[in-house]
Design a protein around this motif. Sequence first.
Motif, PDB file in Angstrom:
ATOM      1  N   SER A  42       0.833  -1.214   0.000  1.00 29.37           N
ATOM      2  CA  SER A  42       0.000   0.000   0.000  1.00 29.37           C
ATOM      3  C   SER A  42       0.861   1.255   0.000  1.00 29.37           C
ATOM      4  CB  SER A  42      -0.958  -0.001   1.198  1.00 29.37           C
ATOM      5  OG  SER A  42      -0.239  -0.091   2.405  1.00 29.37           O
ATOM      6  N   SER A  89       5.371   0.799   7.603  1.00 33.91           N
ATOM      7  CA  SER A  89       3.975   0.775   8.022  1.00 33.91           C
ATOM      8  C   SER A  89       3.797   1.036   9.508  1.00 33.91           C
ATOM      9  CB  SER A  89       3.349  -0.576   7.651  1.00 33.91           C
ATOM     10  OG  SER A  89       1.960  -0.481   7.601  1.00 33.91           O
ATOM     11  N   TRP A 140      -4.320   0.101   6.248  1.00 32.95           N
ATOM     12  CA  TRP A 140      -4.464   0.479   4.840  1.00 32.95           C
ATOM     13  C   TRP A 140      -5.780  -0.028   4.241  1.00 32.95           C
ATOM     14  CZ3 TRP A 140      -0.690  -2.818   6.769  1.00 32.95           C
ATOM     15  CH2 TRP A 140      -0.878  -4.178   6.520  1.00 32.95           C
ATOM     16  N   ASN A 145      -7.698   6.226   5.971  1.00 34.08           N
ATOM     17  CA  ASN A 145      -6.293   6.128   6.389  1.00 34.08           C
ATOM     18  C   ASN A 145      -5.357   6.218   5.192  1.00 34.08           C
ATOM     19  OD1 ASN A 145      -6.562   5.999   9.169  1.00 34.08           O
ATOM     20  ND2 ASN A 145      -6.651   3.764   9.235  1.00 34.08           N
ATOM     21  N   MET A 146      -5.774   5.654   4.071  1.00 35.78           N
ATOM     22  CA  MET A 146      -4.968   5.743   2.848  1.00 35.78           C
ATOM     23  C   MET A 146      -4.845   7.208   2.392  1.00 35.78           C
ATOM     24  SD  MET A 146      -3.526   2.994   1.602  1.00 35.78           S
ATOM     25  CE  MET A 146      -3.409   3.134  -0.193  1.00 35.78           C
ATOM     26  N   TYR A 290      -3.161  -0.986  -6.119  1.00 35.55           N
ATOM     27  CA  TYR A 290      -4.000  -1.006  -4.909  1.00 35.55           C
ATOM     28  C   TYR A 290      -5.473  -0.907  -5.307  1.00 35.55           C
ATOM     29  CZ  TYR A 290      -6.074   0.644  -0.500  1.00 35.55           C
ATOM     30  OH  TYR A 290      -6.867   0.805   0.621  1.00 35.55           O
TER      31      TYR A 290
END
Length: 308
Positions: A42, A89, A140, A145-146, A290
Amino acid sequence: MNLKNRILVTAVAVFVSLIIFITPLSAKEIAQKPTIAASTFSLYDISKNIAGESAEVFMILPFGVDVHSYEPSPKEMIKISKSDLVLYSGAGLEPWIGGFKFKNRAIDISKYVELKKPNGEHEHHGDVHHKHNSVDPHYWQDLQNMIKATERITEELAQLFPQNKSLYIKNRDNYINMLKNLDADYKKKLSACKLDTIIVNHDAFSYLANRYGFHVEALSGLSPEAEPSPKNMIKLITHVKEHKVATIFFESFASDKAIKSIAKEANVKVDILQPLGNITADEAKSGLSYEDIMRKNLQKISQALECK
C-alpha cells in the motif's frame, strides 16, 4: 583523402565525442535519482504514484512474501539504509525495524493514521507506544487512512525534493480522487446486503468492516501464522451453516488447510481475499494496483454478503 571522406571522418569523430560526453552525464543523472523504500504494498503504491519518474521507488518486501514474517537479509538492509527516504507501516507490523539505524529519513506512517485495537477501540495518530497486537496493523484497508498516508507522504517528498513539489501535489490530488471514488463505490455496493458477516482466514479486514458496516469472523487472529483452535473452527462451521453463507475466504500467504476443512464440513466454496500487505509475484507481473485489488475484493465481498 578526398573532401567526401574527410567530411565522413569528421562526422564520425563528432559523433563519438558526443557519445563520450553524453554517457557520463546520463550515468551521473541516474546515480543522483533519489530512492524511496516502502515496506508494504500500500505504501509502495502511494509512493510510486506520487513520486512518478522523479524517484526510484522500491518495495522492501519481496513480492510473494508474507508481511508478518519477513526479515530482510544483510544485503537488503544495506539497500534500505542507503535510501533517501524509508516509509514503513509501523504499528508493530515490521519487528525487524527495532534497533535498525537509518542513515537518512525514515517515517513511521502509523503515527499519522487512525489505528484500531483488535477489540474495535480506536487509537488516534500520535499515540506513543505500538506493540504488536496492541493495535491492528492493517490500517491500509481503511480508505480514509490511505488518504491520510497519501497526504503525509506527499508532504515528506515535497520537503525533501522541493523542486518537484508541483508534480507531487498534482499526483496527490489524482490519487486521493481515486481513493474517494473507491470509497463511494464501497459505500454504494455494500449499502444493502442480505448477510452481515464474512468468514476469513486471518483478521486483516476489520478496518474495512468497521468503515462499511459489516462484520468479520476470523479463523486466526491478527497474524496468519497463528494456529486456529478447534473451538473457533466449530464456531465458524456453525455460523456458516446457520446463516447459509455461500463463500468463505483465505489469502495467498497463509495456509488454506484449516479454512478448506471448514468449507468441506459446511459445504461452501472458498475464494481468495487479498489483504494487501503484500501482493503475489503473479499480481505484480500483471501490474495490479491497490485500486485494482481493492475493486476485486469489493466484488467478492459484495457477492459473499449477497448485496443488491
